[in-house]
Design a protein around this motif. Structure first.
Motif, PDB file in Angstrom:
ATOM      1  N   LEU A 169     -27.733 -11.669  -0.040  1.00  0.00           N
ATOM      2  CA  LEU A 169     -28.731 -11.497  -1.099  1.00  0.00           C
ATOM      3  C   LEU A 169     -29.548 -10.217  -0.921  1.00  0.00           C
ATOM      4  CD1 LEU A 169     -30.135 -15.088  -1.674  1.00  0.00           C
ATOM      5  CD2 LEU A 169     -28.903 -13.671  -3.299  1.00  0.00           C
ATOM      6  N   VAL A 170     -29.991  -9.973   0.306  1.00  0.00           N
ATOM      7  CA  VAL A 170     -30.770  -8.762   0.575  1.00  0.00           C
ATOM      8  C   VAL A 170     -29.918  -7.522   0.346  1.00  0.00           C
ATOM      9  CG1 VAL A 170     -31.927  -7.448   2.403  1.00  0.00           C
ATOM     10  CG2 VAL A 170     -32.390  -9.874   2.137  1.00  0.00           C
ATOM     11  N   ASN A 213     -29.500  -7.128  -3.518  1.00  0.00           N
ATOM     12  CA  ASN A 213     -30.709  -6.949  -4.316  1.00  0.00           C
ATOM     13  C   ASN A 213     -31.670  -5.891  -3.802  1.00  0.00           C
ATOM     14  OD1 ASN A 213     -29.995  -8.991  -6.175  1.00  0.00           O
ATOM     15  ND2 ASN A 213     -30.628 -10.527  -4.690  1.00  0.00           N
ATOM     16  N   VAL A 214     -31.503  -5.463  -2.558  1.00  0.00           N
ATOM     17  CA  VAL A 214     -32.407  -4.441  -2.014  1.00  0.00           C
ATOM     18  C   VAL A 214     -31.640  -3.180  -1.628  1.00  0.00           C
ATOM     19  CG1 VAL A 214     -34.076  -3.906  -0.193  1.00  0.00           C
ATOM     20  CG2 VAL A 214     -34.016  -6.201  -1.181  1.00  0.00           C
ATOM     21  N   LEU A 215     -30.647  -3.338  -0.761  1.00  0.00           N
ATOM     22  CA  LEU A 215     -29.952  -2.161  -0.243  1.00  0.00           C
ATOM     23  C   LEU A 215     -29.059  -1.484  -1.282  1.00  0.00           C
ATOM     24  CD1 LEU A 215     -29.007  -3.534   3.280  1.00  0.00           C
ATOM     25  CD2 LEU A 215     -30.928  -2.064   2.662  1.00  0.00           C
ATOM     26  N   LEU A 216     -28.314  -2.261  -2.043  1.00  0.00           N
ATOM     27  CA  LEU A 216     -27.412  -1.671  -3.028  1.00  0.00           C
ATOM     28  C   LEU A 216     -28.147  -0.805  -4.055  1.00  0.00           C
ATOM     29  CD1 LEU A 216     -24.515  -1.346  -4.006  1.00  0.00           C
ATOM     30  CD2 LEU A 216     -24.810  -3.421  -5.374  1.00  0.00           C
ATOM     31  N   PRO A 217     -29.276  -1.260  -4.621  1.00  0.00           N
ATOM     32  CA  PRO A 217     -29.996  -0.375  -5.550  1.00  0.00           C
ATOM     33  C   PRO A 217     -30.482   0.922  -4.902  1.00  0.00           C
ATOM     34  CG  PRO A 217     -30.717  -2.627  -5.862  1.00  0.00           C
ATOM     35  CD  PRO A 217     -29.835  -2.615  -4.640  1.00  0.00           C
ATOM     36  N   VAL A 218     -30.896   0.848  -3.637  1.00  0.00           N
ATOM     37  CA  VAL A 218     -31.352   2.066  -2.940  1.00  0.00           C
ATOM     38  C   VAL A 218     -30.172   3.014  -2.738  1.00  0.00           C
ATOM     39  CG1 VAL A 218     -32.258   2.966  -0.754  1.00  0.00           C
ATOM     40  CG2 VAL A 218     -33.304   0.957  -1.809  1.00  0.00           C
ATOM     41  N   SER A 227     -16.793  -8.076   2.275  1.00  0.00           N
ATOM     42  CA  SER A 227     -16.616  -8.910   3.463  1.00  0.00           C
ATOM     43  C   SER A 227     -17.656 -10.028   3.528  1.00  0.00           C
ATOM     44  CB  SER A 227     -16.707  -8.068   4.737  1.00  0.00           C
ATOM     45  OG  SER A 227     -15.692  -7.116   4.759  1.00  0.00           O
ATOM     46  N   SER A 228     -18.894  -9.694   3.204  1.00  0.00           N
ATOM     47  CA  SER A 228     -19.944 -10.720   3.248  1.00  0.00           C
ATOM     48  C   SER A 228     -19.751 -11.761   2.145  1.00  0.00           C
ATOM     49  CB  SER A 228     -21.337 -10.098   3.180  1.00  0.00           C
ATOM     50  OG  SER A 228     -21.536  -9.444   1.962  1.00  0.00           O
ATOM     51  N   ALA A 229     -19.244 -11.335   0.980  1.00  0.00           N
ATOM     52  CA  ALA A 229     -18.971 -12.292  -0.094  1.00  0.00           C
ATOM     53  C   ALA A 229     -17.867 -13.260   0.307  1.00  0.00           C
ATOM     54  CB  ALA A 229     -18.588 -11.560  -1.374  1.00  0.00           C
ATOM     55  N   ILE A 230     -16.839 -12.763   0.997  1.00  0.00           N
ATOM     56  CA  ILE A 230     -15.756 -13.608   1.477  1.00  0.00           C
ATOM     57  C   ILE A 230     -16.280 -14.585   2.541  1.00  0.00           C
ATOM     58  CG2 ILE A 230     -13.602 -13.624   2.805  1.00  0.00           C
ATOM     59  CD1 ILE A 230     -12.937 -10.950   1.334  1.00  0.00           C
ATOM     60  N   LEU A 231     -17.126 -14.082   3.423  1.00  0.00           N
ATOM     61  CA  LEU A 231     -17.683 -14.904   4.492  1.00  0.00           C
ATOM     62  C   LEU A 231     -18.562 -16.024   3.948  1.00  0.00           C
ATOM     63  CD1 LEU A 231     -18.041 -15.228   7.579  1.00  0.00           C
ATOM     64  CD2 LEU A 231     -20.021 -13.742   7.381  1.00  0.00           C
ATOM     65  N   CYS A 232     -19.340 -15.699   2.909  1.00  0.00           N
ATOM     66  CA  CYS A 232     -20.274 -16.686   2.332  1.00  0.00           C
ATOM     67  C   CYS A 232     -19.585 -17.629   1.360  1.00  0.00           C
ATOM     68  CB  CYS A 232     -21.425 -15.972   1.622  1.00  0.00           C
ATOM     69  SG  CYS A 232     -22.476 -15.075   2.760  1.00  0.00           S
ATOM     70  N   GLY A 233     -18.425 -17.240   0.879  1.00  0.00           N
ATOM     71  CA  GLY A 233     -17.674 -18.131  -0.017  1.00  0.00           C
ATOM     72  C   GLY A 233     -17.877 -17.879  -1.456  1.00  0.00           C
TER      73      GLY A 233
END
Length: 160
Positions: free
Chosen positions: A117-118, A121-126, A154-160
């Protein structure tokens, strides 16, 4: 919300209404009404809220989705999300309830879910900001963006 006239004034208290509204906002499945009142408007909840508002030693309450409010922090965070309301002052009044409390949702999601989420919502816009990319230069910004998108995948795959 309650039967007797004395209880009615307590449940209509703006401080209690504030806690109820925070609870309803936290748990989208809950809606005001008879079912909510039956679970929330109990003698135990009433006593705990009275102590939370006036006793300087009761600093925090936890409101799980079951609405069985507790005053002590558990040793382990629950797997389900839980609303934590901490008071910053010794006594909460109608005038200071909004500024005298700190509200947070704890438990629930794993740390990887929070990281995703971070990141989104935070890093990608920056990192996607054109001004930043111009300052970094084309090659650097492309490398950062490509690596970050790979990380997001990778994180999306890990989180499901």
């Amino acid at each position: 919300m309650a039967d007797s006239g004395d209880d009615l004034t307590f449940w209509d208290d703006p401080r209690v209404q504030f806690v109820i509204q925070c609870t309803i906002n936290t748990y989208s499945k809950l809606a005001p009404g008879a079912k909510f009142d039956k679970l929330f408007c109990t003698e135990a909840t009433s006593e705990l809220l009275k102590q939370f508002f006036s006793n300087k030693d009761v600093r925090c309450i936890l409101v799980p989705e079951s609405l069985k409010i507790v005053e002590a922090m558990p040793n382990r965070l629950p797997k389900m999300k839980c609303l934590a309301i901490s008071k910053l002052l010794d006594e909460l009044t109608e005038a200071n309830i909004h500024n005298g409390t700190f509200i947070a949702e704890i438990g629930g999601m794993s740390s990887f879910d929070h990281l995703e989420l971070v990141s989104k919502n935070v890093l990608l816009p920056v990192l996607s900001n054109q001004t930043n990319q111009f300052i970094w230069g084309e090659l650097t910004s492309r490398e950062i963006t490509d690596c970050f998108h790979s990380f997001l995948s990778s994180s999306a795959i890990l989180c499901g």
